[in-house]
Design an enzyme around this catalytic site. Structure first.
Site: not given
Length: 258
Positions: A153, A157
């Site tokens: 994740y 980002k």
């Protein structure tokens, strides 16, 4: 504040819903995005100009969403809010052979940006987790690493912020920025985060619609309207260009020249 037409992805619940609702309450026309017809049927508020339905974890779904969105456009702003979170317990592969987390978080914003008629403003979603991310691009799909939802994740980002900076560099006539909404208590964030959910969407609303000069500047990563530190790779033009090349290869879709 001049009336604007705005598209918000992932806007049937959580931060995305709050973005869409506040923009509509301010008098703007908002097109929302739902992953499924069921989600779409549960979403309705005054000022909603329309609903786009599609699963953006697949290339076919991304194209479907872009086609539907263009039927409502052109847009003054597009807010890339839809994402999968850091709690994904395992790597899920899509029908296109891609990591679902990467497809939703990175490739979808890229493809939608390519295929939706270019707006005046683009807002990408970053995260306070991104400074810890690896900047490697040789295993974007996590095929050769032991899965870590948090690490995967964080990488997506970092890549979202890098995409925003790359587009700001390439497209001088478009205000492109990225936002950290903070760690807030949503379905994705869980029940213990310390940040305020009622503030998590305000910077996106401001960037999408405000006529203040500060809201129309480009190439920033903001947290509550203030500049936030970024991973060094996010502003590395070689990293940005390599990421765009990887997105183009994975999707078969090229950025338009403006």
């Amino acid at each position: 504040m001049a009336h604007k037409m705005i598209f918000v992805t992932g806007s049937t619940q959580g931060i995305g819903f709050n973005i869409a609702r506040d923009l509509a309450d301010a008098g703007h026309s908002v097109v929302v995005h739902a992953r499924s017809s069921e989600r779409a049927g549960e979403t309705n508020f005054s000022g909603m100009a329309g609903v786009v339905v599609g699963d953006i974890s697949t290339l076919a779904g991304m194209r479907t969403v872009a086609d539907q969105a263009n039927g409502f456009g052109p847009f003054d702003a597009v807010v890339h809010n839809a994402e999968l979170g850091y709690r994904e317990p395992r790597r899920v592969e899509t029908e296109d052979g891609l990591s679902q987390l990467w497809a939703v978080n990175v490739l979808a914003p890229y493809v939608l940006t390519c295929l939706i008629e270019t707006p005046k403003r683009l807002i990408f979603t970053g995260s306070g987790m991104h400074p810890s991310a690896s900047s490697r691009l040789d295993d974007l799909q996590w095929r050769n690493r032991s899965w870590s939802g948090a690490s995967a994740y964080a990488e997506t980002k970092l890549q979202d912020i890098a995409l925003a900076f790359a587009l700001a560099r390439r497209w001088s006539e478009v205000a492109v920025n990225a936002v950290s909404p903070g760690w807030v208590p949503t379905r994705m964030g869980g029940t213990g985060p310390p940040d305020d959910l009622e503030r998590a969407h305000l910077t996106q609303v401001w960037l999408a619609a405000s006529d203040e000069i500060a809201a129309t500047k480009s190439g920033r990563y903001l947290y509550h309207k203030e500049p936030e530190r970024t991973h060094a790779a996010a502003r590395d033009t070689a990293y940005q260009d390599a990421l765009i090349a990887a997105c183009e290869e994975a999707s078969g879709v090229s950025l338009p020249g403006l």
